[in-house]
Every structure is written in structure tokens, then in C-alpha cells.
Design a protein around this motif. Structure first.
Motif, PDB file in Angstrom:
ATOM      1  N   LEU A 145       0.806  -1.230   0.000  1.00  0.00           N
ATOM      2  CA  LEU A 145       0.000   0.000   0.000  1.00  0.00           C
ATOM      3  C   LEU A 145       0.842   1.284   0.000  1.00  0.00           C
ATOM      4  O   LEU A 145       0.509   2.230  -0.720  1.00  0.00           O
ATOM      5  N   PRO A 146       1.930   1.369   0.794  1.00  0.00           N
ATOM      6  CA  PRO A 146       2.712   2.617   0.765  1.00  0.00           C
ATOM      7  C   PRO A 146       3.368   2.900  -0.578  1.00  0.00           C
ATOM      8  O   PRO A 146       3.785   4.048  -0.821  1.00  0.00           O
ATOM      9  N   LEU A 147       3.479   1.904  -1.445  1.00  0.00           N
ATOM     10  CA  LEU A 147       4.089   2.118  -2.761  1.00  0.00           C
ATOM     11  C   LEU A 147       3.073   2.548  -3.810  1.00  0.00           C
ATOM     12  O   LEU A 147       3.447   2.834  -4.944  1.00  0.00           O
ATOM     13  N   THR A 148       1.792   2.577  -3.435  1.00  0.00           N
ATOM     14  CA  THR A 148       0.733   3.019  -4.329  1.00  0.00           C
ATOM     15  C   THR A 148       0.584   4.544  -4.239  1.00  0.00           C
ATOM     16  O   THR A 148       1.251   5.191  -3.430  1.00  0.00           O
ATOM     17  N   PRO A 149      -0.297   5.134  -5.064  1.00  0.00           N
ATOM     18  CA  PRO A 149      -0.523   6.590  -4.948  1.00  0.00           C
ATOM     19  C   PRO A 149      -1.003   7.033  -3.574  1.00  0.00           C
ATOM     20  O   PRO A 149      -0.897   8.209  -3.231  1.00  0.00           O
ATOM     21  N   LEU A 150      -1.531   6.105  -2.765  1.00  0.00           N
ATOM     22  CA  LEU A 150      -1.926   6.467  -1.403  1.00  0.00           C
ATOM     23  C   LEU A 150      -0.723   6.684  -0.493  1.00  0.00           C
ATOM     24  O   LEU A 150      -0.858   7.251   0.590  1.00  0.00           O
ATOM     25  N   GLY A 151       0.434   6.194  -0.907  1.00  0.00           N
ATOM     26  CA  GLY A 151       1.630   6.252  -0.070  1.00  0.00           C
ATOM     27  C   GLY A 151       2.114   7.667   0.170  1.00  0.00           C
ATOM     28  O   GLY A 151       1.899   8.580  -0.635  1.00  0.00           O
ATOM     29  N   LEU A 152       2.792   7.835   1.291  1.00  0.00           N
ATOM     30  CA  LEU A 152       3.301   9.135   1.700  1.00  0.00           C
ATOM     31  C   LEU A 152       4.714   8.956   2.224  1.00  0.00           C
ATOM     32  O   LEU A 152       4.962   8.088   3.075  1.00  0.00           O
ATOM     33  N   ILE A 161       0.480   5.700   4.582  1.00  0.00           N
ATOM     34  CA  ILE A 161      -0.503   6.020   3.570  1.00  0.00           C
ATOM     35  C   ILE A 161      -1.382   7.142   4.113  1.00  0.00           C
ATOM     36  O   ILE A 161      -1.523   7.315   5.325  1.00  0.00           O
ATOM     37  N   GLN A 162      -1.955   7.899   3.204  1.00  0.00           N
ATOM     38  CA  GLN A 162      -2.837   9.004   3.572  1.00  0.00           C
ATOM     39  C   GLN A 162      -4.280   8.519   3.496  1.00  0.00           C
ATOM     40  O   GLN A 162      -4.763   8.141   2.430  1.00  0.00           O
ATOM     41  N   VAL A 163      -4.946   8.499   4.650  1.00  0.00           N
ATOM     42  CA  VAL A 163      -6.337   8.051   4.716  1.00  0.00           C
ATOM     43  C   VAL A 163      -7.221   9.276   4.928  1.00  0.00           C
ATOM     44  O   VAL A 163      -7.066   9.982   5.928  1.00  0.00           O
ATOM     45  N   PRO A 164      -8.156   9.567   4.016  1.00  0.00           N
ATOM     46  CA  PRO A 164      -9.014  10.743   4.175  1.00  0.00           C
ATOM     47  C   PRO A 164      -9.818  10.675   5.473  1.00  0.00           C
ATOM     48  O   PRO A 164     -10.416   9.656   5.810  1.00  0.00           O
ATOM     49  N   THR A 168      -2.484  10.111   8.500  1.00  0.00           N
ATOM     50  CA  THR A 168      -1.519   9.102   8.087  1.00  0.00           C
ATOM     51  C   THR A 168      -1.724   7.811   8.873  1.00  0.00           C
ATOM     52  O   THR A 168      -2.130   7.832  10.035  1.00  0.00           O
ATOM     53  N   PHE A 169      -1.438   6.700   8.201  1.00  0.00           N
ATOM     54  CA  PHE A 169      -1.566   5.380   8.825  1.00  0.00           C
ATOM     55  C   PHE A 169      -0.438   4.507   8.302  1.00  0.00           C
ATOM     56  O   PHE A 169      -0.061   4.585   7.134  1.00  0.00           O
ATOM     57  N   GLN A 170       0.107   3.658   9.170  1.00  0.00           N
ATOM     58  CA  GLN A 170       1.235   2.796   8.818  1.00  0.00           C
ATOM     59  C   GLN A 170       0.742   1.355   8.693  1.00  0.00           C
ATOM     60  O   GLN A 170       0.589   0.657   9.698  1.00  0.00           O
ATOM     61  N   PRO A 171       0.511   0.871   7.470  1.00  0.00           N
ATOM     62  CA  PRO A 171      -0.027  -0.486   7.301  1.00  0.00           C
ATOM     63  C   PRO A 171       0.904  -1.574   7.817  1.00  0.00           C
ATOM     64  O   PRO A 171       0.455  -2.659   8.188  1.00  0.00           O
ATOM     65  N   GLY A 172       2.210  -1.308   7.840  1.00  0.00           N
ATOM     66  CA  GLY A 172       3.156  -2.310   8.301  1.00  0.00           C
ATOM     67  C   GLY A 172       2.930  -2.739   9.738  1.00  0.00           C
ATOM     68  O   GLY A 172       3.297  -3.859  10.114  1.00  0.00           O
ATOM     69  N   GLU A 173       2.334  -1.872  10.554  1.00  0.00           N
ATOM     70  CA  GLU A 173       2.058  -2.238  11.936  1.00  0.00           C
ATOM     71  C   GLU A 173       1.020  -3.363  12.013  1.00  0.00           C
ATOM     72  O   GLU A 173       1.110  -4.255  12.854  1.00  0.00           O
ATOM     73  N   VAL A 227      14.512  -1.812   0.661  1.00  0.00           N
ATOM     74  CA  VAL A 227      14.869  -1.164  -0.596  1.00  0.00           C
ATOM     75  C   VAL A 227      13.797  -0.160  -1.029  1.00  0.00           C
ATOM     76  O   VAL A 227      14.089   1.003  -1.298  1.00  0.00           O
ATOM     77  N   PHE A 228      12.542  -0.611  -1.058  1.00  0.00           N
ATOM     78  CA  PHE A 228      11.493   0.216  -1.650  1.00  0.00           C
ATOM     79  C   PHE A 228      10.870   1.189  -0.656  1.00  0.00           C
ATOM     80  O   PHE A 228      10.450   2.279  -1.047  1.00  0.00           O
ATOM     81  N   GLN A 229      10.786   0.803   0.620  1.00  0.00           N
ATOM     82  CA  GLN A 229      10.194   1.690   1.614  1.00  0.00           C
ATOM     83  C   GLN A 229      11.245   2.411   2.458  1.00  0.00           C
ATOM     84  O   GLN A 229      10.895   3.293   3.233  1.00  0.00           O
ATOM     85  N   ARG A 230      12.503   1.996   2.319  1.00  0.00           N
ATOM     86  CA  ARG A 230      13.616   2.632   3.046  1.00  0.00           C
ATOM     87  C   ARG A 230      13.380   2.630   4.562  1.00  0.00           C
ATOM     88  O   ARG A 230      13.636   3.618   5.241  1.00  0.00           O
TER      89      ARG A 230
END
Length: 472
Positions: A145-152, A161-164, A168-173, A227-230
Motif C-alpha cells: 500500500l505505501p508504494l501506491t498513490p496512497l503512499g506518503l 498512507i494518507q487516509v481521508p 496518516t496510517f502505517q499499514p506495516g504495523e 529497498v522500496f520503503q527505506r
């Protein structure tokens, strides 16, 4: 005279007494903050105190009806940690003019409500075993999810990710819970295959190459996050979770050695290939170098945290009397440094001891439960809390590189608080299954399921033949 089995006590009254002590700790810390800042007993104090008491009371009542034999120590420990975290965040709000404590209180209510929902929706933790591979799919979606356009991207890491309407919310948790369910389900179902003998090298029994698939998959996932989320912290957390659970499942040191080798190889490659990892390692090794301190993303945060810990000394400066606001992200990444400055080494030792007790109660639930899935799940969830605490406190004290993970139940952050309260609910369910008395028949001890008539008749004939043979 036959022994009479005494059913275990629910110990909910012990939990109630410990909860009273935990609430005194959390609300008392908030009161001391208000007294030191000349804001004693203001509206914030009453709102936060009443909300915390109400949430914990509801949770306690739910346990009395839904999990009456659950561990009586877990909820009080979590309540004390959550209360201390709220008090420190409120103290930093006063110094910085922010309102993070109000958001943390709101997220605490959401997290407790989610934990209560888990207790109502999941009557038996073994139900989760049915969703082993669904949990894997959900984990993959959450990590992508963070790699999609919702990612921040914040501070160089792309893990939010940005949730309207929420922020912000961290899906990895949440992914660490679903990954634990997948690992527990997979390892409990395939333990015998994984344990098949491979090549023996000295005292070590190495696994077969085809059995290394799950570990390689976990390694690839952790490297992909790096690599992708650093995000170095989540990468270590996910791979460490799998290593711990496969060791519990197999009791083989060879798996741990292979995991350490893979982790080392991935870390060395990352330092050479990715600049953000190299900068993090350099900031750890050369933290007090003026050039490293002053550069973008340098070690200024770590050094300020160390100075705060040093000024706190043994007994601390006292709540509300230090300057933890000088440290960047003092209410989230560096809340241990803030607490260390104002509570001192003694206060930090008390907090660490509460985490040790929490993790040990989780392992105790794992030892007591009767099914392999529950044992692995409780061990995995408990180890997640332990590893996260080690990574956070180790980074703040410069034992290891700073990773940016949050301190469970204390740091400001809604997704972390939500995930950890769900972990608490699952541990309580497993501990309830471990301590719940077995079904008893009238005057006959534990009930034995009745056999079908054909099976019962065959068994009766076999018994008669055995008696005739013994008689002859």
C-alpha cells in the motif's frame, strides 16, 4: 480416595487490584506534569484521566464475561505503559504548543475498541489457523500500500498512507500481526516436513534446500521493505519475527545461523548499494563528528537524546522539569530519551521491567496452551514486542543504528497503538485457552467423547480377547 481436580481461579479480582495501581501510575504521572507546569487539574487532566479509566474499566468487564481465565497481569501492564506515554506526550504538548496527546487519547479509545472487538469476534484463537494463506495475502497488500498513490514519504521512509478523514496510517504495523498468523499457521502445519533430516555438518543438522523456501521468502520481503520503503526498522522486525518462530517450531540452531547469515549479507549489501542505509550506519558509528551532526539526516537527533539521558542521571530531573522538547520527535521515535531525562535511569529500568514482564506473560501463555498454532502465535507476538523494544531502546542509546520504530504503547502514533492493543487481545485469548479448565463429566473426571457403536463394540471385543489371553 481419588484426587479431586480443583479448577483454576479466574483471578479477575487480582487484575482489578493491579489495574487500580496501573491507573494511579498513569494518572499520577499526568498530575505531576500539571503541577510542575502550573496547570494542575485542568480540563485536559480530567478528560484524559476519565477516558483512560473508562476504557480500562470496559475492557476489564469484557474480560470477566468473554475471557474470565485470561492472564490477570497483561492488561495492568499495558494500562500503565499507555498512561505513562499519554502523560509524557501531554507534557511535550505543553512545551511545544501542540495537541498530540488529544490524538493519542482518541487512538487509545479506537485501539481498545478494536481489542474488545477481537475478544467478541474470535471465540477461540485456533479459528485464525483457517486464514493462514489469507493472512499472507493481506500482509502482501498491506506492505504494498505505501508504494501506491496512497503512499506518503516522510523523513526519507515511505511506510505511511494518507487516509481521508484519519490522516496518516502505517499499514506495516498491522502486517506484523497478519505475518505472525501466517508463520504460525504454516509452521504448525509443515513442522514435520521442515524437520526432515538434511545434511549434517559437524554438530549442526542443516535443513534441505527445498525447506529453505519460507526463510528465503521472508528474507526477500524484508529486503524489499528496506529497498522500496527505506525502512530499516520494519525490515529487521519482519525477518526477526520469522527467525524466532521457526526456531521455536524446530528447536534447531542451524536455522538461526542461516538467518543471521542472510541478515548480515543483506545488511552489508544494503550499505553498499543504498545511500540512506549507508548514511544511517555512518551516523551511528560517527555520531559525535561535527560534520555528521550538522548534515541533513545526520546524528543530531541521537546526540541530543544522549545528552538528555545524561542530564537525567540516576533519578531524573523530574516530570515537567527537563528539556526533552529539544529532541526532534521526542513524543514518538525518541520518547525513551524524554522519559530517561525526566525519570532517570531508575525510571527507565522500571519501564523496561514492565516490558520484560509483558513479554514473559506472553511466553507463559504460549507454554500453557495445548495447540501448536497457539504456541507459535503467542511466541511470535511476544517476540515482536520484545524485538521492537530492543531496536528502539538500542537505537536511542546508540547500541545499534536508530531505526525509527515506535515504542509499544507509549509513542505517539495511532497505527502502532492499534496494532499493539490487538496483539494484547490475542495474547489474552491464548492465555485464556491455556488456563481454562477442561470439560469435566459428573464424578468421572475429564469427559471422553463417546465412540460410535461399531467402534465401541470392536473395542469391547478386543478388550475381552486381551483379558482371555492374560487369564490363560
Amino acid at each position: 480416595m481419588s484426587d479431586v481436580l480443583t479448577p483454576p481461579k479466574s483471578r479477575r479480582n487480582i487484575e482489578a487490584a493491579l489495574l487500580l495501581l496501573a491507573l494511579l501510575v498513569g494518572i499520577g504521572a499526568n498530575m505531576v506534569v500539571g503541577l510542575d507546569q502550573d496547570r494542575a487539574f485542568d480540563s485536559d487532566f480530567w478528560t484524559q484521566g476519565a477516558t483512560l479509566v473508562g476504557l480500562v474499566l470496559v475492557f476489564h468487564l469484557v474480560l470477566r464475561f468473554r475471557a474470565k481465565y485470561a492472564d490477570p497481569v497483561i492488561l495492568p501492564i499495558v494500562t500503565a505503559l499507555n498512561g505513562i506515554g499519554l502523560a509524557m506526550i501531554h507534557r511535550l504538548d505543553i512545551a511545544e504548543g501542540t495537541d498530540a496527546a488529544d490524538r493519542q487519547l482518541l487512538w487509545s479509545a479506537v485501539a481498545v475498541a478494536a481489542a474488545i472487538a477481537v475478544l467478541f469476534l474470535i471465540k477461540d484463537h485456533r479459528i485464525l489457523r483457517r486464514y493462514t494463506y489469507i493472512s499472507l495475502i493481506v500482509s502482501g497488500i498491506l506492505l504494498l500500500l505505501p508504494l501506491t498513490p496512497l503512499g506518503l514519504e516522510l523523513n526519507g521512509a515511505r511506510i505511511w498512507i494518507q487516509v481521508p478523514g484519519i490522516g496518516t496510517f502505517q499499514p506495516g504495523e498491522i502486517a506484523k500481526i497478519t505475518l505472525a498468523i501466517f508463520f504460525a499457521g504454516y509452521l504448525s502445519a509443515n513442522r514435520d516436513l521442515i524437520l526432515l533430516a538434511g545434511r549434517k555438518v559437524g554438530p549442526l543438522q542443516l535443513p534441505r534446500l527445498k525447506d529453505l523456501g519460507p526463510m528465503m521468502a521472508a528474507w526477500i520481503v524484508s529486503i524489499g521493505v528496506l529497498v522500496f520503503q527505506r525502512d530499516l526498522g520494519s525490515s529487521i522486525l519482519f525477518f526477526g519475527l520469522f527467525m524466532a518462530m521457526i526456531y521455536v517450531a524446530t528447536s534447531r540452531v542451524s536455522w538461526v545461523l542461516i538467518g543471521v547469515a542472510l541478515l548480515t549479507a543483506g545488511g552489508l549489501a544494503a550499505t553498499q548499494l543504498f545511500s540512506h542505509v549507508a548514511l544511517r550506519i555512518d551516523g551511528w558509528l560517527n555520531a559525535f563528528d561535527p560534520e555528521v551532526i550538522d548534515r541533513q539526516g545526520g546524528s543530531w537527533q541521537v546526540v541530543q537524546g544522549l545528552f538528555g539521558l545524561a542530564s537525567g542521571g540516576l533519578a531524573g530531573t523530574g516530570l515537567g522539569q527537563g528539556r526533552p522538547d529539544l529532541v526532534t520527535y521526542a513524543n514518538s521515535d525518541m520518547i525513551i530519551a524524554a522519559l530517561g531525562e525526566e525519570l532517570g535511569l531508575i525510571g527507565i529500568f522500571a519501564i523496561v521491567l514492565m516490558y520484560v514482564l509483558l513479554v514473559s506473560r506472553g511466553f507463559r501463555a504460549a507454554l500453557g496452551t495445548r495447540d501448536g498454532f497457539g504456541k507459535l502465535l503467542a511466541c511470535g507476538l511476544s517476540f515482536t514486542i520484545a524485538l521492537q523494544c530492543f531496536v528502539v531502546i538500542g537505537g536511542v542509546t546508540r547500541l545499534i543504528p536508530l531505526t525509527g520504530l515506535t515504542t509499544p504503547f507509549m509513542s505517539a502514533g495511532g497505527s502502532s497503538l492499534l496494532a499493539n492493543w490487538i496483539i494484547v487481545a490475542l495474547l489474552l485469548l491464548i492465555s485464556e485457552a491455556a488456563r481454562r479448565p477442561a470439560a469435566m463429566g459428573p464424578m468421572t473426571g475429564p469427559m471422553v467423547p463417546a465412540l460410535p457403536k461399531s467402534t465401541a463394540g470392536t473395542a469391547r471385543k478386543r478388550t475381552l480377547r486381551e483379558e482371555e489371553v492374560r487369564g490363560s
